[in-house]
Scaffold this motif. Structure first.
Motif, PDB file in Angstrom:
ATOM      1  N   PHE A  58     -10.995   7.798  -6.923  1.00 50.63           N
ATOM      2  CA  PHE A  58     -10.663   9.093  -7.933  1.00 50.63           C
ATOM      3  C   PHE A  58     -10.321  10.054  -7.099  1.00 50.63           C
ATOM      4  CE2 PHE A  58     -12.855  13.243  -9.519  1.00 50.63           C
ATOM      5  CZ  PHE A  58     -12.089  13.130 -10.594  1.00 50.63           C
ATOM      6  N   ILE A  59      -8.991  10.603  -7.806  1.00 52.46           N
ATOM      7  CA  ILE A  59      -8.471  11.637  -6.920  1.00 52.46           C
ATOM      8  C   ILE A  59      -8.388  12.992  -7.711  1.00 52.46           C
ATOM      9  CG2 ILE A  59      -6.057  12.444  -5.956  1.00 52.46           C
ATOM     10  CD1 ILE A  59      -6.767   8.718  -6.735  1.00 52.46           C
ATOM     11  N   LYS A  60      -8.908  14.000  -7.109  1.00 51.86           N
ATOM     12  CA  LYS A  60      -8.964  15.363  -7.856  1.00 51.86           C
ATOM     13  C   LYS A  60      -7.469  16.023  -7.932  1.00 51.86           C
ATOM     14  CE  LYS A  60     -13.727  16.417  -7.154  1.00 51.86           C
ATOM     15  NZ  LYS A  60     -14.792  17.650  -6.404  1.00 51.86           N
ATOM     16  N   PRO A  61      -7.150  16.981  -9.019  1.00 49.65           N
ATOM     17  CA  PRO A  61      -5.975  17.827  -8.598  1.00 49.65           C
ATOM     18  C   PRO A  61      -6.338  18.723  -7.454  1.00 49.65           C
ATOM     19  CG  PRO A  61      -7.086  17.972 -10.771  1.00 49.65           C
ATOM     20  CD  PRO A  61      -8.219  17.472 -10.108  1.00 49.65           C
ATOM     21  N   SER A  62      -5.093  18.588  -6.515  1.00 53.51           N
ATOM     22  CA  SER A  62      -5.208  19.228  -5.389  1.00 53.51           C
ATOM     23  C   SER A  62      -4.602  20.786  -5.256  1.00 53.51           C
ATOM     24  CB  SER A  62      -4.445  18.485  -4.272  1.00 53.51           C
ATOM     25  OG  SER A  62      -4.316  19.119  -2.978  1.00 53.51           O
TER      26      SER A  62
ATOM     27  N   PRO B 292       0.896  -1.114  -0.023  1.00 59.14           N
ATOM     28  CA  PRO B 292       0.119   0.096   0.059  1.00 59.14           C
ATOM     29  C   PRO B 292       0.722   1.186  -0.093  1.00 59.14           C
ATOM     30  CG  PRO B 292      -0.359  -1.003   2.116  1.00 59.14           C
ATOM     31  CD  PRO B 292       0.495  -2.220   1.071  1.00 59.14           C
ATOM     32  N   GLU B 293       2.012   1.308   0.722  1.00 61.16           N
ATOM     33  CA  GLU B 293       2.804   2.478   0.522  1.00 61.16           C
ATOM     34  C   GLU B 293       3.337   2.833  -0.727  1.00 61.16           C
ATOM     35  OE1 GLU B 293       5.627  -0.988   0.527  1.00 61.16           O
ATOM     36  OE2 GLU B 293       3.728  -0.709   1.691  1.00 61.16           O
ATOM     37  N   LYS B 294       3.444   2.073  -1.789  1.00 67.53           N
ATOM     38  CA  LYS B 294       3.744   2.208  -3.224  1.00 67.53           C
ATOM     39  C   LYS B 294       2.436   2.659  -3.921  1.00 67.53           C
ATOM     40  CE  LYS B 294       7.453  -0.903  -3.598  1.00 67.53           C
ATOM     41  NZ  LYS B 294       8.238  -2.466  -4.280  1.00 67.53           N
ATOM     42  N   ILE B 295       1.615   2.359  -3.262  1.00 58.74           N
ATOM     43  CA  ILE B 295       0.288   2.754  -4.119  1.00 58.74           C
ATOM     44  C   ILE B 295       0.040   4.115  -3.557  1.00 58.74           C
ATOM     45  CG2 ILE B 295      -2.208   2.461  -4.488  1.00 58.74           C
ATOM     46  CD1 ILE B 295      -1.918  -0.484  -4.107  1.00 58.74           C
ATOM     47  N   VAL B 296       0.260   4.731  -2.416  1.00 57.59           N
ATOM     48  CA  VAL B 296       0.137   5.995  -2.058  1.00 57.59           C
ATOM     49  C   VAL B 296       0.954   6.757  -3.079  1.00 57.59           C
ATOM     50  CG1 VAL B 296       0.823   7.642  -0.128  1.00 57.59           C
ATOM     51  CG2 VAL B 296      -0.429   5.230   0.270  1.00 57.59           C
ATOM     52  N   ARG B 297       2.115   6.357  -3.454  1.00 59.89           N
ATOM     53  CA  ARG B 297       2.770   7.209  -4.309  1.00 59.89           C
ATOM     54  C   ARG B 297       1.894   7.847  -5.627  1.00 59.89           C
ATOM     55  NH1 ARG B 297       8.432   3.725  -4.628  1.00 59.89           N
ATOM     56  NH2 ARG B 297       8.934   3.633  -2.322  1.00 59.89           N
ATOM     57  N   GLU B 298       1.207   6.776  -6.064  1.00 58.13           N
ATOM     58  CA  GLU B 298       0.581   7.116  -7.312  1.00 58.13           C
ATOM     59  C   GLU B 298      -0.500   7.997  -6.974  1.00 58.13           C
ATOM     60  OE1 GLU B 298       1.522   5.353  -9.668  1.00 58.13           O
ATOM     61  OE2 GLU B 298       2.508   3.490  -9.221  1.00 58.13           O
ATOM     62  N   ILE B 299      -1.216   7.894  -5.815  1.00 62.64           N
ATOM     63  CA  ILE B 299      -2.369   8.811  -5.492  1.00 62.64           C
ATOM     64  C   ILE B 299      -1.788  10.217  -5.276  1.00 62.64           C
ATOM     65  CG2 ILE B 299      -3.905   9.318  -3.480  1.00 62.64           C
ATOM     66  CD1 ILE B 299      -4.316   6.058  -3.439  1.00 62.64           C
TER      67      ILE B 299
ATOM     68  N   LEU C 232      -5.024  14.483   1.661  1.00 61.17           N
ATOM     69  CA  LEU C 232      -5.766  14.866   0.558  1.00 61.17           C
ATOM     70  C   LEU C 232      -7.063  14.181   0.347  1.00 61.17           C
ATOM     71  CD1 LEU C 232      -5.490  12.016  -1.347  1.00 61.17           C
ATOM     72  CD2 LEU C 232      -3.255  12.834  -1.847  1.00 61.17           C
ATOM     73  N   SER C 233      -7.943  14.646  -0.268  1.00 65.31           N
ATOM     74  CA  SER C 233      -9.447  14.111  -0.474  1.00 65.31           C
ATOM     75  C   SER C 233      -9.479  13.152  -1.817  1.00 65.31           C
ATOM     76  CB  SER C 233     -10.301  15.152  -0.473  1.00 65.31           C
ATOM     77  OG  SER C 233      -9.950  15.959  -1.583  1.00 65.31           O
ATOM     78  N   TYR C 234     -10.348  12.249  -1.616  1.00 68.51           N
ATOM     79  CA  TYR C 234     -10.534  11.584  -2.770  1.00 68.51           C
ATOM     80  C   TYR C 234     -11.676  10.823  -2.591  1.00 68.51           C
ATOM     81  CZ  TYR C 234      -9.374   7.915   0.741  1.00 68.51           C
ATOM     82  OH  TYR C 234      -9.191   7.195   2.022  1.00 68.51           O
ATOM     83  N   LYS C 235     -12.534  10.172  -3.753  1.00 67.67           N
ATOM     84  CA  LYS C 235     -13.641   9.269  -3.816  1.00 67.67           C
ATOM     85  C   LYS C 235     -13.212   7.828  -3.919  1.00 67.67           C
ATOM     86  CE  LYS C 235     -17.936   8.637  -6.273  1.00 67.67           C
ATOM     87  NZ  LYS C 235     -18.573   9.002  -7.589  1.00 67.67           N
TER      88      LYS C 235
ATOM     89  N   GLY D  79      -4.723  14.874 -11.482  1.00 66.18           N
ATOM     90  CA  GLY D  79      -5.775  14.062 -10.969  1.00 66.18           C
ATOM     91  C   GLY D  79      -5.842  12.763 -11.737  1.00 66.18           C
ATOM     92  N   GLY D  80      -6.950  11.800 -11.135  1.00 65.19           N
ATOM     93  CA  GLY D  80      -6.932  10.605 -11.949  1.00 65.19           C
ATOM     94  C   GLY D  80      -7.783   9.646 -11.204  1.00 65.19           C
ATOM     95  N   TYR D  81      -7.508   8.369 -11.886  1.00 63.84           N
ATOM     96  CA  TYR D  81      -8.430   7.214 -11.468  1.00 63.84           C
ATOM     97  C   TYR D  81      -7.400   5.969 -11.027  1.00 63.84           C
ATOM     98  CZ  TYR D  81     -12.194   9.631 -13.797  1.00 63.84           C
ATOM     99  OH  TYR D  81     -13.108  10.522 -14.112  1.00 63.84           O
TER     100      TYR D  81
END
Length: 218
Positions: free
Chosen positions: A101-105, A29-36, A82-85, A44-46
């Motif tokens: 879903f992560i918006k541009p912050s 999960p710590e590596k996936i956090v980098r993507e987020i 950060l916020s996300y859906k 932003g992105g999915y």
């Protein structure tokens, strides 16, 4: 409205890129956090978990557990928060896909910690289908662009040398500017950042070093 499986399939058909990332499972999960973090720092992105690199949709068993682990990592390892859906999209009674879903912050740059013992993390930015570590210049541009408008600059000797370079070249790197202008790296860095904020230059983040380009209007 909940996200449907058809919407997931539509995103998968687009393939990985600037705003889409696939993960098979939440193994690290710590590596996936980098993507987020990279999505939040860029356009932003999915993030879709339960998708193979080839675009298959095998889904996840115990999707709720994967969702819990990833949300816990986001809460603990992102600075600032950060916020996300997010949703768990069912495939059948036993399998699901995680949809984030992560918006541009507006609070960028965000940083990803490697673990909870770290006081400081690393900033990442999305470039194509990769999330790369942001340079000092990219971090400053992200940070200062939140609060600075109508940046003005003095057209001095360093800027003149830079413009001469662009008469015969499309791009320049920080090290090239240091060599051409014969100035310290910190001065070159501040100059390039200021010109990007003033909309004179654009920055293209790359793993081996950013490229700076003169905007067409100049």
């Amino acid at each position: 409205m909940p996200v449907s499986l058809q919407e997931i399939k539509k995103l998968v058909r687009r393939g990985e890129g600037q705003q889409i990332e696939f993960k098979r499972k939440v193994a690290h999960p710590e590596k996936i956090v980098r993507e987020i973090v990279a999505f939040a720092n860029a356009d932003g992105g999915y993030l879709l978990v339960g998708i193979s690199d080839e675009g298959g949709i095998p889904g996840l068993k115990y999707a709720e557990e994967h969702d819990y682990l990833l949300k816990k990592a986001i809460d603990e390892l992102c600075r600032p928060a950060l916020s996300y859906k997010s949703e768990i999209v069912p495939i059948d009674d036993n399998l699901g896909v995680l949809y984030y879903f992560i918006k541009p912050s507006k609070r960028r740059p965000h940083y990803a910690l490697a673990d909870t013992t770290q006081a400081y993390g690393k900033a990442y930015i999305r470039v194509g289908d990769k999330s790369i570590q942001a340079s000092d210049e990219m971090r400053q541009i992200l940070k200062q662009s939140r609060r600075t408008k109508n940046i003005k600059f003095t057209y001095g000797e360093n800027e003149k040398k830079l413009m001469e370079h662009f008469k015969f070249n499309k791009t320049i790197t920080l090290s090239e500017f240091v060599s051409i202008a014969k100035i310290p790296g910190i001065v070159a860095s501040r100059t390039l950042v200021r010109l990007c904020l003033a909309n004179v230059l654009t920055i293209q983040p790359l793993e081996k070093g950013d490229l700076f380009t003169l905007k067409e209007s100049f």
